[in-house]
Design an enzyme around this catalytic site. Structure first.
Site, PDB file in Angstrom:
ATOM      1  N   HIS A  71       0.845  -1.199   0.000  1.00 39.83           N
ATOM      2  CA  HIS A  71       0.000   0.000   0.000  1.00 39.83           C
ATOM      3  C   HIS A  71       0.877   1.245   0.000  1.00 39.83           C
ATOM      4  CE1 HIS A  71       0.771  -0.602   4.288  1.00 39.83           C
ATOM      5  NE2 HIS A  71       0.354   0.621   4.536  1.00 39.83           N
ATOM      6  N   HIS A  78       1.405   3.986   1.928  1.00 39.63           N
ATOM      7  CA  HIS A  78       1.919   4.786   3.035  1.00 39.63           C
ATOM      8  C   HIS A  78       3.442   4.933   2.954  1.00 39.63           C
ATOM      9  CE1 HIS A  78      -1.894   4.135   5.681  1.00 39.63           C
ATOM     10  NE2 HIS A  78      -2.039   5.105   4.814  1.00 39.63           N
ATOM     11  N   ASP A  97       5.945   4.841   4.928  1.00 42.88           N
ATOM     12  CA  ASP A  97       6.839   3.886   5.587  1.00 42.88           C
ATOM     13  C   ASP A  97       6.873   2.529   4.888  1.00 42.88           C
ATOM     14  OD1 ASP A  97       4.172   3.528   6.535  1.00 42.88           O
ATOM     15  OD2 ASP A  97       4.894   2.380   8.252  1.00 42.88           O
ATOM     16  N   HIS A  98       6.153   2.424   3.773  1.00 41.52           N
ATOM     17  CA  HIS A  98       6.170   1.202   2.963  1.00 41.52           C
ATOM     18  C   HIS A  98       6.733   1.442   1.564  1.00 41.52           C
ATOM     19  CE1 HIS A  98       3.633  -1.337   5.710  1.00 41.52           C
ATOM     20  NE2 HIS A  98       3.447  -0.135   6.203  1.00 41.52           N
ATOM     21  N   HIS A 121      -7.423  -0.838   5.544  1.00 46.94           N
ATOM     22  CA  HIS A 121      -6.406   0.089   6.046  1.00 46.94           C
ATOM     23  C   HIS A 121      -6.240   1.239   5.063  1.00 46.94           C
ATOM     24  CE1 HIS A 121      -2.861   1.376   8.236  1.00 46.94           C
ATOM     25  NE2 HIS A 121      -2.114   1.264   7.153  1.00 46.94           N
ATOM     26  N   ASP A 171      -0.224  -3.880   6.333  1.00 46.97           N
ATOM     27  CA  ASP A 171      -0.830  -3.398   7.571  1.00 46.97           C
ATOM     28  C   ASP A 171      -2.289  -3.831   7.695  1.00 46.97           C
ATOM     29  OD1 ASP A 171       1.557  -2.164   8.090  1.00 46.97           O
ATOM     30  OD2 ASP A 171       0.822  -0.110   7.869  1.00 46.97           O
ATOM     31  N   HIS A 221       4.922  -4.530  11.019  1.00 42.49           N
ATOM     32  CA  HIS A 221       5.200  -3.768  12.243  1.00 42.49           C
ATOM     33  C   HIS A 221       5.317  -4.699  13.438  1.00 42.49           C
ATOM     34  CE1 HIS A 221       4.628   0.351  10.717  1.00 42.49           C
ATOM     35  NE2 HIS A 221       3.668  -0.161   9.965  1.00 42.49           N
TER      36      HIS A 221
END
Length: 253
Positions: A52, A54, A56-57, A110, A127, A165
């Protein structure tokens, strides 16, 4: 095929898949640990898989492909810079250099276009599903996330789940609040604490354990229903409504 965790930020895992001298990475939010590992081990990168949008990905994609120009697989329903191969439900991702093949699963909730990758007995779910938890609903609806989690719960119980995570201990604390009489949760807290004390990740984990300890997969259990109704302040007839009440409670926990 080896699957190696590359820690990033405060609690992220970038997953590196390795077979011989070839490698692929999943959700590289930070380029530095990926590039360092590839260089230190003398590996040839063959692909990047993304679940996805975001940061941090996906934040490391540009710098990685600048040094290693490889195919980048990612959700067709999301606008992610650097994606060369948009994928959606039941598409196949073939990584012949690793002897691996993955089926794409649409997992909205998410985010609106979140996907997962399932194959070789493992699941990369970004996530969507965490150990004893699930992702926040930033873009999707409770019904979408409930359906996505149901899709994952239907996979074989021995599937090894690779989320992104290290949230396990905090998730288990919430799970214990939802089901204080659940002995499996108590046992999992003890084992997970031991892993973290030894500096070992709690991920991956077998899917079958989630069915016993993850409140977001247990919306039909009497104790979960009772706690959800307390939080909602009224009776809840449908499992998806139980899920929604538990998810809202987790946001405040």
């Amino acid at each position: 095929m080896q699957i190696i965790p590359l820690p990033a930020f405060s609690d992220n895992y970038i997953w590196l898949l390795r077979s011989g001298r070839h490698a692929a990475v999943v959700d590289p939010g930070d380029a530095a640990p990926v590039l360092r590992h590839l260089a230190d081990e003398g590996l040839t990168l063959v692909a990047i898989l993304v679940t996805h949008h975001h940061p941090d990905h996906v934040g490391g994609i540009e710098a990685i492909v600048a040094e290693h120009p490889v195919p980048v697989f990612g959700p067709a329903m999301e606008d992610i810079a650097g994606i060369t191969h948009p994928v959606s439900q039941d598409d196949e991702v073939l990584l012949p250099e690793l002897g691996a093949e993955f089926r794409v699963l649409d997992l909205p909730g998410h985010t609106a276009g979140h996907v997962g990758y399932y194959g070789e007995g493992v699941l990369f779910c970004g996530d969507t599903l965490f150990a004893a938890g699930c992702g926040r609903l930033f873009e999707g609806t409770p019904a979408q996330m409930y359906d996505s989690l149901g899709k994952l719960a239907a996979l074989p119980g021995d599937t090894q789940v690779y989320c992104t995570h290290e949230y396990t201990l905090s998730n288990l604390a919430f799970a214990a609040a939802v089901e204080p009489s659940n002995a499996a949760i108590t046992e999992r807290i003890v084992s997970s604490q031991a892993l973290r004390a030894a500096g070992t990740p709690t991920v991956p984990f077998p899917l079958e354990g989630e069915l016993l300890t993850n409140p977001f997969l247990r919306s039909r259990e009497p104790e979960v229903i009772a706690q959800a109704q307390v939080q909602a302040g009224h009776a809840l007839a449908a499992p998806v409504d139980v899920f929604a009440a538990i998810r809202e409670w987790k946001n405040r926990f």
